[in-house]
Design an enzyme around this catalytic site. Structure first.
Site, PDB file in Angstrom:
ATOM      1  N   ASN A   1      -6.273  12.358 -10.695  1.00 43.02           N
ATOM      2  CA  ASN A   1      -7.284  12.811 -11.630  1.00 43.02           C
ATOM      3  C   ASN A   1      -6.875  14.200 -12.101  1.00 43.02           C
ATOM      4  OD1 ASN A   1     -10.182  12.616 -12.380  1.00 43.02           O
ATOM      5  ND2 ASN A   1     -10.222  11.376 -10.492  1.00 43.02           N
TER       6      ASN A   1
ATOM      7  N   GLY B   1      -4.434   1.294 -13.708  1.00 41.84           N
ATOM      8  CA  GLY B   1      -5.747   0.955 -13.134  1.00 41.84           C
ATOM      9  C   GLY B   1      -6.845   1.262 -14.131  1.00 41.84           C
TER      10      GLY B   1
ATOM     11  N   GLY C   1      -9.100   4.467  -6.836  1.00 45.74           N
ATOM     12  CA  GLY C   1      -7.774   3.841  -6.873  1.00 45.74           C
ATOM     13  C   GLY C   1      -6.774   4.512  -5.950  1.00 45.74           C
ATOM     14  N   VAL C   2      -5.542   4.690  -6.458  1.00 45.90           N
ATOM     15  CA  VAL C   2      -4.456   5.301  -5.687  1.00 45.90           C
ATOM     16  C   VAL C   2      -4.854   6.707  -5.244  1.00 45.90           C
ATOM     17  CG1 VAL C   2      -2.087   6.187  -5.860  1.00 45.90           C
ATOM     18  CG2 VAL C   2      -2.636   3.947  -6.782  1.00 45.90           C
ATOM     19  N   ASP C   3      -5.461   7.461  -6.148  1.00 47.59           N
ATOM     20  CA  ASP C   3      -5.860   8.843  -5.856  1.00 47.59           C
ATOM     21  C   ASP C   3      -6.791   8.895  -4.645  1.00 47.59           C
ATOM     22  OD1 ASP C   3      -6.010  11.606  -6.286  1.00 47.59           O
ATOM     23  OD2 ASP C   3      -7.492  11.437  -7.889  1.00 47.59           O
TER      24      ASP C   3
ATOM     25  N   ASP D   1       0.847  -1.190   0.000  1.00 48.94           N
ATOM     26  CA  ASP D   1       0.000   0.000   0.000  1.00 48.94           C
ATOM     27  C   ASP D   1       0.883   1.242   0.000  1.00 48.94           C
ATOM     28  OD1 ASP D   1      -1.701   2.118   0.691  1.00 48.94           O
ATOM     29  OD2 ASP D   1      -2.712   1.007   2.286  1.00 48.94           O
ATOM     30  N   ILE D   2       0.795   2.045  -1.042  1.00 50.50           N
ATOM     31  CA  ILE D   2       1.641   3.239  -1.153  1.00 50.50           C
ATOM     32  C   ILE D   2       1.382   4.232  -0.028  1.00 50.50           C
ATOM     33  CG2 ILE D   2       0.131   4.572  -2.694  1.00 50.50           C
ATOM     34  CD1 ILE D   2       2.810   5.268  -4.248  1.00 50.50           C
TER      35      ILE D   2
END
Length: 169
Positions: free
Chosen positions: A24, A124, A32-34, A10-11
């Site tokens: 975005n 993603g 997702g990551v954002d 997990d970043i």
């Protein structure tokens, strides 16, 4: 010389100077990551993103560009937001994907960041094929002149990790 490290996980749990967000173009959060970075980092990140939208980035952040904000409650000093390209099928130009990594490292250099964690940008919902994305990421970082000492690719699952590991060998 920049060291490239691979981590499966997990970043948002990384302890680094800067975490790169696969953002975005709106800079106002997403999935997702954002979404994970905005949720774990707390409202300070969104507040700075709103200020950026109200000033320099009224129309949003362009694909391939990067900008930094606070990291809020993350174990980092900054979040570097970059907007990856959407895969358009065979023949898609990887230059904008490479630009995400280059521009993020340029921002990191301006901040004097020495450790930077990257996700697998555009893989993603933007559907960039993992193997090609890994190639572009590792080649771009490897070719970049930067004062960043460690680039850590933080890969969410085993498939992503293996694709990046193939490129680092």
């Amino acid at each position: 010389m920049t060291t490239i490290t691979l981590v499966q996980g997990d970043i948002t749990r990384q302890s680094v100077d800067a975490i790169v967000n696969a953002a975005n173009s709106s800079l106002l959060g997403g999935g997702g990551v954002d979404g994970a970075i905005h949720r774990r980092g707390g409202p300070a990140i969104l507040a700075e993103c709103r200020k950026l939208r109200a000033s320099h980035y009224g129309k949003g952040l362009a694909t391939g560009r990067a900008v930094a904000t606070t990291a809020g409650e993350l174990d980092a000093r900054w979040v570097i937001h970059t907007v990856g390209p959407v895969w358009q099928g065979p023949g898609s130009d990887p230059s904008l994907l490479a630009s995400c990594y280059r521009e993020s490292l340029r921002v990191a250099d301006k901040l004097s960041a020495r450790t930077v964690a990257f996700p697998a940008i555009s893989t993603g919902v933007f559907r960039w094929p993992m193997e090609d994305a890994a190639r572009v990421a590792v080649e771009t970082v490897g070719d970049m002149e930067t004062a960043v000492e460690e680039v850590r690719f933080v890969l969410f699952d085993e498939r992503a990790y293996e694709a990046f590991a193939e490129q680092v060998r």
